[in-house]
Scaffold this motif. Structure first.
Motif, mmCIF file in Angstrom:
data_model
loop_
_atom_site.group_PDB
_atom_site.id
_atom_site.type_symbol
_atom_site.label_atom_id
_atom_site.label_comp_id
_atom_site.label_asym_id
_atom_site.label_seq_id
_atom_site.Cartn_x
_atom_site.Cartn_y
_atom_site.Cartn_z
ATOM 1 N N UNK A 82 32.925 20.076 -27.156
ATOM 2 C CA UNK A 82 33.852 21.209 -27.192
ATOM 3 C C UNK A 82 33.135 22.408 -27.804
ATOM 4 N N UNK A 83 32.358 23.159 -27.016
ATOM 5 C CA UNK A 83 31.564 24.282 -27.541
ATOM 6 C C UNK A 83 32.400 25.323 -28.287
ATOM 7 N N UNK A 84 33.646 25.499 -27.874
ATOM 8 C CA UNK A 84 34.511 26.480 -28.530
ATOM 9 C C UNK A 84 35.261 25.881 -29.714
ATOM 10 N N UNK A 85 35.007 24.618 -30.008
ATOM 11 C CA UNK A 85 35.698 23.957 -31.094
ATOM 12 C C UNK A 85 36.917 23.190 -30.613
ATOM 13 N N UNK A 86 37.434 22.322 -31.449
ATOM 14 C CA UNK A 86 38.593 21.497 -31.101
ATOM 15 C C UNK A 86 39.534 21.458 -32.297
ATOM 16 N N UNK A 87 40.815 21.466 -32.036
ATOM 17 C CA UNK A 87 41.796 21.443 -33.120
ATOM 18 C C UNK A 87 41.874 20.041 -33.725
ATOM 19 N N UNK A 88 42.350 19.965 -34.956
ATOM 20 C CA UNK A 88 42.530 18.674 -35.612
ATOM 21 C C UNK A 88 43.493 17.803 -34.813
ATOM 22 N N UNK A 89 44.566 18.419 -34.299
ATOM 23 C CA UNK A 89 45.551 17.656 -33.531
ATOM 24 C C UNK A 89 44.929 17.035 -32.288
ATOM 25 N N UNK A 138 44.118 13.041 -31.471
ATOM 26 C CA UNK A 138 44.588 12.416 -30.239
ATOM 27 C C UNK A 138 43.435 11.724 -29.506
ATOM 28 N N UNK A 139 42.277 12.378 -29.468
ATOM 29 C CA UNK A 139 41.107 11.790 -28.807
ATOM 30 C C UNK A 139 40.662 10.507 -29.510
ATOM 31 N N UNK A 140 40.753 10.507 -30.837
ATOM 32 C CA UNK A 140 40.323 9.342 -31.620
ATOM 33 C C UNK A 140 41.409 8.292 -31.746
ATOM 34 N N UNK A 141 42.627 8.666 -31.342
ATOM 35 C CA UNK A 141 43.775 7.774 -31.452
ATOM 36 C C UNK A 141 44.012 7.368 -32.911
ATOM 37 N N UNK A 142 44.012 8.361 -33.796
ATOM 38 C CA UNK A 142 44.275 8.125 -35.215
ATOM 39 C C UNK A 142 45.323 9.128 -35.695
ATOM 40 N N UNK A 143 45.925 8.828 -36.849
ATOM 41 C CA UNK A 143 46.888 9.746 -37.450
ATOM 42 C C UNK A 143 46.163 11.010 -37.883
ATOM 43 N N UNK A 144 46.889 12.127 -37.881
ATOM 44 C CA UNK A 144 46.281 13.403 -38.222
ATOM 45 C C UNK A 144 45.696 13.393 -39.640
ATOM 46 N N UNK A 145 46.360 12.689 -40.574
ATOM 47 C CA UNK A 145 45.862 12.637 -41.953
ATOM 48 C C UNK A 145 44.498 11.953 -42.013
ATOM 49 N N UNK A 164 31.653 -0.929 -38.730
ATOM 50 C CA UNK A 164 32.419 -0.275 -39.775
ATOM 51 C C UNK A 164 33.355 0.724 -39.106
ATOM 52 N N UNK A 165 34.653 0.488 -39.199
ATOM 53 C CA UNK A 165 35.622 1.288 -38.461
ATOM 54 C C UNK A 165 35.554 2.770 -38.817
ATOM 55 N N UNK A 166 35.460 3.063 -40.122
ATOM 56 C CA UNK A 166 35.441 4.465 -40.542
ATOM 57 C C UNK A 166 34.199 5.171 -40.029
ATOM 58 N N UNK A 167 33.032 4.506 -40.133
ATOM 59 C CA UNK A 167 31.795 5.102 -39.630
ATOM 60 C C UNK A 167 31.875 5.285 -38.125
ATOM 61 N N UNK A 168 32.416 4.297 -37.443
ATOM 62 C CA UNK A 168 32.560 4.381 -35.997
ATOM 63 C C UNK A 168 33.427 5.579 -35.608
ATOM 64 N N UNK A 169 34.520 5.777 -36.329
ATOM 65 C CA UNK A 169 35.392 6.918 -36.045
ATOM 66 C C UNK A 169 34.680 8.247 -36.296
ATOM 67 N N UNK A 170 33.897 8.300 -37.372
ATOM 68 C CA UNK A 170 33.164 9.524 -37.671
ATOM 69 C C UNK A 170 32.160 9.868 -36.590
#
Length: 223
Positions: free
Chosen positions: A20-27, A31-38, A4-10
């Motif tokens: 990322x112990x300090x957190x990671x930005x949405x952008x 980029x890491x997931x290779x998906x659109x920001x939305x 399931x693509x969506x579950x896999x991405x999650x």
């Protein structure tokens, strides 16, 4: 096998965020997931709804309490499955079998099992701790970590052999054999563990090493 693509991405998002112990930005996450920001926003919102991630004041994404809840449920299950395996190891080697974990710069005994047929055994108590650099349990854990130029020779030897063998480091006459548990990819932040046996002399170290390394692989499959 289809996924399931969506579950896999999650799930991949959780893995990235966990590193990322300090957190990671949405952008950066997008980029890491290779998906659109939305799409990334929707993934994060879904994980947020299940308390698996949370956003800081500056919008960075971090793991949340839901992950700790899941982890707390795993440990009792893991302990329940480990006990009979540890008892089999103790009986096979006629030695005290134990499971240890790294806590800071120390190895802590998490579980102990005594053999059924031995009158005299090493008193290895749950909660006992010692430096990672002393004793088979700690050295075995260090041997599972990436190689470093300043690694002491016992760690290098354990990495070559696949197990650690020590004599008299923690108690005079005690012989210990341990093997580290290799963690699955992406779980480098998880609790580091080793499994081993200890006896006062008389331990067949060749047979014990085979039994310990075989048990380590068995426990890895549980992880």
């Amino acid at each position: 096998m289809s996924t399931l693509q969506t579950l896999d991405r999650g799930l991949r998002a959780l893995d990235v965020i966990s590193q990322a112990p300090e957190g990671i930005s949405i952008a950066d996450l997008a980029r890491e997931l290779d998906v659109h920001r939305a799409i990334c926003y929707r993934i994060v919102s879904t994980l947020e709804a299940h308390l698996l991630v949370a956003r800081t004041e500056d919008g960075r994404v971090r793991l949340a309490v839901g992950v700790a809840v899941l982890a707390s449920r795993f440990e009792p299950q893991f302990s329940r499955d480990v006990r009979p395996i540890l008892h089999t190891l103790a009986n096979e080697t006629h030695a005290t079998a134990f499971l240890s974990a790294a806590e800071g710069e120390e190895a802590v005994v998490m579980m102990v099992s005594e053999p059924d047929d031995s009158v005299l055994t090493v008193g290895y108590r749950v909660g006992s701790r010692h430096p990672l650099t002393l004793g088979a349990a700690g050295i075995a854990i260090l041997a599972t970590r990436p190689e470093r130029p300043d690694d002491p020779e016992p760690v290098r030897q354990a990495r070559r052999d696949g197990y650690s063998l020590t004599r008299g480091q923690l108690e005079r006459g005690a012989v210990g054999v341990s093997a580290g548990l290799r963690l699955p990819a992406g779980l480098s932040h998880a609790v580091e563990r080793s499994v081993g046996v200890v006896a006062i002399d008389g331990l067949d170290t060749t047979s014990a090493a085979k039994a310990v390394t075989r048990t380590a692989r068995q426990l890895e499959r549980l992880l």
